[in-house]
Motif scaffolding. Structure first.
Motif, short mmCIF file in Angstrom:
data_model
loop_
_atom_site.label_atom_id
_atom_site.label_comp_id
_atom_site.label_asym_id
_atom_site.label_seq_id
_atom_site.Cartn_x
_atom_site.Cartn_y
_atom_site.Cartn_z
N SER A 58 -11.83 -5.88 45.53
CA SER A 58 -12.64 -6.01 45.45
C SER A 58 -13.56 -5.82 44.58
CB SER A 58 -13.36 -4.76 46.37
OG SER A 58 -15.15 -4.54 46.70
N TYR A 59 -15.37 -6.35 44.20
CA TYR A 59 -16.16 -6.71 43.43
C TYR A 59 -15.99 -4.83 43.03
CZ TYR A 59 -16.57 -11.73 44.31
OH TYR A 59 -16.61 -12.88 45.11
N ASP A 60 -16.43 -3.94 43.94
CA ASP A 60 -16.67 -2.58 43.70
C ASP A 60 -15.66 -1.93 42.04
OD1 ASP A 60 -19.52 -3.07 44.57
OD2 ASP A 60 -17.82 -2.13 46.65
N VAL A 61 -14.38 -2.68 42.98
CA VAL A 61 -13.50 -1.80 42.09
C VAL A 61 -13.20 -2.33 41.00
CG1 VAL A 61 -10.63 -1.81 41.61
CG2 VAL A 61 -12.06 -1.64 44.19
N LEU A 62 -13.40 -3.69 40.71
CA LEU A 62 -13.89 -4.98 39.13
C LEU A 62 -15.17 -4.02 38.61
CD1 LEU A 62 -13.51 -8.07 40.79
CD2 LEU A 62 -11.66 -7.33 39.25
N TRP A 63 -15.63 -3.74 39.00
CA TRP A 63 -17.05 -2.83 38.36
C TRP A 63 -17.23 -1.14 38.39
CZ3 TRP A 63 -17.66 -7.77 39.17
CH2 TRP A 63 -18.87 -8.25 38.47
N SER A 64 -15.54 -1.14 38.62
CA SER A 64 -16.01 0.20 39.16
C SER A 64 -15.25 1.65 37.35
CB SER A 64 -14.26 0.81 39.69
OG SER A 64 -14.29 2.49 39.52
N GLN A 65 -16.34 2.21 36.56
CA GLN A 65 -15.57 2.97 36.03
C GLN A 65 -14.32 3.35 35.46
OE1 GLN A 65 -19.04 6.01 34.35
NE2 GLN A 65 -20.69 3.89 34.26
N LEU A 66 -12.99 4.04 36.37
CA LEU A 66 -12.60 4.12 36.44
C LEU A 66 -11.54 3.22 36.50
CD1 LEU A 66 -10.70 7.19 36.22
CD2 LEU A 66 -11.49 6.72 39.07
N TYR A 67 -11.64 1.85 36.98
CA TYR A 67 -10.46 1.38 37.85
C TYR A 67 -10.56 -0.53 36.76
CZ TYR A 67 -8.90 4.74 41.27
OH TYR A 67 -8.47 6.05 41.58
N GLY A 68 -12.06 -0.07 36.86
CA GLY A 68 -12.16 -1.95 36.58
C GLY A 68 -12.00 -1.92 35.47
N PRO A 69 -11.34 -3.40 34.69
CA PRO A 69 -11.82 -3.89 33.46
C PRO A 69 -12.76 -3.87 32.53
CG PRO A 69 -10.73 -5.12 34.80
CD PRO A 69 -11.39 -4.21 35.36
N PRO A 70 -13.26 -3.17 31.87
CA PRO A 70 -14.76 -3.37 31.25
C PRO A 70 -15.39 -4.79 30.69
CG PRO A 70 -12.63 -1.94 29.51
CD PRO A 70 -12.12 -2.79 30.59
N ILE A 71 -15.06 -5.10 30.19
CA ILE A 71 -15.03 -6.84 30.39
C ILE A 71 -16.41 -7.07 31.13
CG2 ILE A 71 -13.22 -8.53 31.24
CD1 ILE A 71 -14.27 -10.60 29.54
N PHE A 72 -16.19 -7.47 32.53
CA PHE A 72 -17.20 -7.15 33.89
C PHE A 72 -18.48 -6.76 33.66
CE2 PHE A 72 -13.00 -7.65 35.44
CZ PHE A 72 -13.13 -9.47 36.09
N ARG A 73 -17.92 -5.16 33.34
CA ARG A 73 -18.91 -4.27 33.07
C ARG A 73 -20.16 -5.08 31.91
NH1 ARG A 73 -15.78 -0.19 34.20
NH2 ARG A 73 -15.65 0.07 31.64
N ALA A 74 -19.46 -5.51 30.86
CA ALA A 74 -20.22 -5.31 29.35
C ALA A 74 -20.81 -7.03 30.10
CB ALA A 74 -18.95 -5.13 28.52
N THR A 75 -20.20 -7.52 30.60
CA THR A 75 -21.38 -8.76 30.41
C THR A 75 -21.68 -9.31 31.39
OG1 THR A 75 -18.69 -10.15 30.34
CG2 THR A 75 -20.06 -11.24 31.02
N MET A 76 -21.92 -8.62 33.03
CA MET A 76 -23.40 -8.56 32.99
C MET A 76 -23.13 -7.11 35.13
SD MET A 76 -23.17 -12.48 36.17
CE MET A 76 -23.18 -12.66 34.44
#
Length: 320
Positions: free
Chosen positions: A177-195
């Motif tokens: 899920s995209y929500d998991v990929l952008w999660s601060q707890l479970y997702g990789p930081p590269i997704f949140r850092a990109t957009m």
């Protein structure tokens, strides 16, 4: 004289005749025996030579028959038990010049994987995607159904969008899920850092590869029209930047997809079962993709024509 017999002239003549005839007869008999033995030897030799020639002719005929054995298939194809003699290669089958060579534009140097990726997904292709995506977002935004605060995208943002999709596939998170990929707890930081996630979903919803307003004037039989232009540009870039070797492999690939698609295929022998079938022509040694051809099924109400494999191989390898 006692004990001695006086021979008469007739007796002497008889003795002389017997001795003379015996010598002549002995000579004649010896010559006759020699000639007869020679004749026997010649007849025996002739019999042996005849036997050998018969055996040789039989062996040669057997070998010839073994070389010419052929089998007839159910479809009428003739198969030979022995391969045909191989001669020299024909002139049009001899490749002259360099092979397995990367062709770069003047002044272009490959330093990172992004440089290699940009050879195929070049600036002109990305600019088309940016233009069509902005047009689609403005069309939806101008309608009364949906009002969003859309900011036009650019080439850098579209490249970053493609990078996130490739990263999700590399991390085997394409079904996460995209929500998991952008999660601060479970997702990789590269997704949140990109957009942001909201911007990513907007790009995913509005991304377009053609002018949607002109689809009605295109051939109605082309099921691949929404992505045809971008696909052909990719094929052109594949062929432009590499010189293959003498051996090219043609095979099919099933791209997994279970959404709505007019040419979606069901292949039970594949791991993913459902998807879009694409034929690829690749270099047999380096596995470089040279050309591709999507399978669109029957066009309209036309019947399927025989010899699909032969036609696909001829079409996809025609540039080479």
């Amino acid at each position: 004289m006692a004990g001695q017999k006086i021979l008469s002239q007739d007796d002497i003549q008889k003795l002389l005749n017997v001795e003379g005839t015996s010598e002549d007869d002995m000579d004649y008999q010896s010559i006759e025996e020699e000639s007869s033995s020679e004749g026997d030897n010649e007849s025996a030799a002739s019999e042996v030579s005849d036997y050998d020639s018969e055996n040789f002719s039989d062996t040669e005929a057997t070998a010839e028959s073994e070389r010419t054995i052929s089998f007839l298939g159910k479809d009428g194809t003739v198969w030979n038990s022995q391969p045909f003699p191989v001669g020299g290669a024909r002139a049009h089958n001899i490749i002259k010049g360099q092979t397995h060579k990367i062709v770069l534009p003047p002044g272009k140097i490959l330093v990172s994987p992004i440089d290699a990726f940009s050879l195929f997904v070049d600036d002109s292709l990305v600019e088309d995607i940016v233009k069509f995506t902005n047009m689609e977002a403005e069309r939806v935004n101008s309608s009364k159904k949906l009002k969003i605060a859309w900011k036009p995208c650019d080439c850098i943002e579209i490249r970053a969008f493609f990078g996130l999709l490739l990263t999700a596939g590399y991390l085997r998170s394409n079904h996460t899920s995209y929500d998991v990929l952008w999660s601060q707890l479970y997702g990789p930081p590269i997704f949140r850092a990109t957009m942001g996630l909201k911007r990513f979903k907007y790009l995913l919803a509005f991304i377009l590869f053609d002018d949607k307003a002109k689809r009605s004037v295109r051939p109605q039989k082309d099921k691949f029209a929404p992505i045809r232009e971008v696909w052909e540009k990719l094929n052109t870039n594949f062929k432009k930047h590499y010189l293959p070797g003498s051996n090219i492999t043609v095979d099919e690939q099933l791209i997994p997809y279970r959404g709505k698609c007019p040419f979606k295929q069901y292949m039970p022998s594949k791991p993913d079962k459902y998807g879009m079938k694409v034929w690829w022509a690749c270099d047999s040694e380096t596995f470089y993709p040279l050309n591709s051809l999507p399978y669109l099924g029957k066009e309209g109400g036309e019947r399927a024509l025989p010899g699909l494999g032969r036609r696909v191989v001829q079409q996809i390898t025609e540039p080479y």
